[in-house]
Motif scaffolding. Structure first.
Motif, mmCIF file in Angstrom:
data_model
loop_
_atom_site.group_PDB
_atom_site.id
_atom_site.type_symbol
_atom_site.label_atom_id
_atom_site.label_comp_id
_atom_site.label_asym_id
_atom_site.label_seq_id
_atom_site.Cartn_x
_atom_site.Cartn_y
_atom_site.Cartn_z
ATOM 1 N N VAL A 54 36.303 -31.985 57.122
ATOM 2 C CA VAL A 54 37.510 -31.157 57.250
ATOM 3 C C VAL A 54 37.782 -30.413 55.951
ATOM 4 O O VAL A 54 38.108 -29.208 55.955
ATOM 5 N N ASP A 62 27.438 -32.062 62.695
ATOM 6 C CA ASP A 62 28.624 -31.948 63.537
ATOM 7 C C ASP A 62 29.487 -33.183 63.295
ATOM 8 O O ASP A 62 29.371 -34.196 63.971
ATOM 9 N N ASP A 63 30.358 -33.071 62.318
ATOM 10 C CA ASP A 63 31.098 -34.223 61.822
ATOM 11 C C ASP A 63 32.544 -33.821 61.626
ATOM 12 O O ASP A 63 32.851 -32.715 61.177
ATOM 13 N N ARG A 64 33.475 -34.725 61.954
ATOM 14 C CA ARG A 64 34.895 -34.444 61.736
ATOM 15 C C ARG A 64 35.508 -35.486 60.804
ATOM 16 O O ARG A 64 36.678 -35.853 60.929
ATOM 17 N N HIS A 78 34.729 -27.706 55.564
ATOM 18 C CA HIS A 78 34.656 -26.646 56.568
ATOM 19 C C HIS A 78 35.966 -25.886 56.730
ATOM 20 O O HIS A 78 35.957 -24.659 56.892
ATOM 21 N N ASP A 79 37.076 -26.573 56.709
ATOM 22 C CA ASP A 79 38.354 -25.931 57.013
ATOM 23 C C ASP A 79 39.077 -25.399 55.778
ATOM 24 O O ASP A 79 39.928 -24.510 55.903
#
Length: 317
Positions: free
Chosen positions: A37, A30-32, A40-41
């Motif tokens: 980004v 669970d990393d931003r 995942h995005d």
């Protein structure tokens, strides 16, 4: 194994390099961070859409080639992609629809109408249903639909910006919402396609022998038509017209599995996904700056293959 390698390459490759260890870390954390980004995005949805589109096109091409006994049958060559694209434009211009779930139904309708026209034209005459006749009919119908599509785009400048990126055939900017919307259509089309393997094996022996073996010709053709329209329609609606994947994937699969449709169909789907992902990865690195669209690379490879197949069939005939 090859598909898994293509998935890894798709997650690693891009304008912003991300190391393999970093990709593996952010996939399960669970990393931003910037790497999270990007993975995942941007790259994960792009990769999943590429797999879905490739499976759909590979299966659709294999079904068409098997049922028609036509080695150059392909959703793009027979005008299905052009029909689906025209349907999507009607949704955008006529109804202001901009979401996948909104215009996928228009893609199905356009694909159905174009396929019907191609077979009506290509099946007339003494040489009815010949591969070259169907290809020529598909080319003619596709060209007419492309011309009508371009005329509508120029008459409605507001729709031009949204449509011009989609029509090229690209998977570079998908969203996870599109992925979620794709999966039910892909699951239905795939299950129907794979269930038809034994029937197609029977029909390959000839219509009369296929009937004797219990393969209902009308029902089988109807189910194949439904599966092809669902698969080709969802692929075109999600990524735009991507040609020649449905032509090449079944031929590559046939070289591995032979003519048995129970093995040919799943292999064609997997190889379709491999071709789309490889084209997408190459498109990210082939230019010094910017990217080359998936459909351009598949056409570069697929067009010579199409010419070769047509010339080989003529020599055999």
């Amino acid at each position: 194994m090859v598909l898994a390698l293509c998935v890894v390459l798709s997650l690693l490759t891009g304008s912003e390099p991300v190391a393999l260890g970093e990709v593996l870390r952010v996939l399960f954390a669970d990393d931003r961070s910037d790497a999270a980004v990007i993975v995942h995005d941007l790259r994960m949805p792009r990769t999943i859409v590429g797999i879905c589109v490739g499976i759909a096109l590979g299966l659709a091409g294999a079904l068409m080639q098997s049922l028609t006994r036509n080695p150059i049958a392909d959703p793009g060559v027979l005008g299905i992609n052009a029909g689906a694209a025209f349907g999507v434009l009607i949704a955008i211009v006529g109804f202001g629809i901009g979401s996948f779930t909104g215009y996928v139904w228009f893609a199905f309708l356009g694909a159905t109408l174009s396929t019907t026209l191609v077979y009506l034209i290509g099946s007339r005459g003494n040489d009815s249903g010949a591969p070259v006749r169907l290809a020529l009919a598909g080319t003619a119908i596709g060209a007419a639909l492309v011309s009508a599509t371009e005329a509508m785009v120029f008459l409605d400048p507001k729709a031009f910006d949204e449509y011009r990126f989609w029509i090229v055939g690209d998977i570079s900017k998908p969203e996870m919402t599109v992925v979620v919307q794709l999966l039910p259509f892909l699951a239905i089309g795939t299950l129907v396609a794979l269930s038809l393997g034994p029937r197609l094996n029977a029909i390959a022996l000839g219509d009369q022998l296929g009937k004797a073996l219990g393969a209902g010709l009308v029902q089988t053709r109807l189910l194949v038509g439904v599966a092809v329209l669902v698969l080709a329609g969802l692929a075109t609606a999600a990524a735009g017209p991507i040609g020649f994947v449905g032509l090449a994937a079944p031929h590559l699969a046939r070289a591995v599995t032979g003519p048995d449709q129970r093995w040919l169909l799943p292999f064609a789907g997997v190889l379709g996904a491999v071709l789309v992902l490889l084209a997408d990865v190459l498109g990210r690195v082939v230019l010094p700056s910017g990217e080359l669209r998936v459909s351009i690379l598949t056409a570069i490879v697929g067009a010579p293959l199409f010419v070769y197949l047509v010339r080989r069939r003529r020599a055999v005939a």
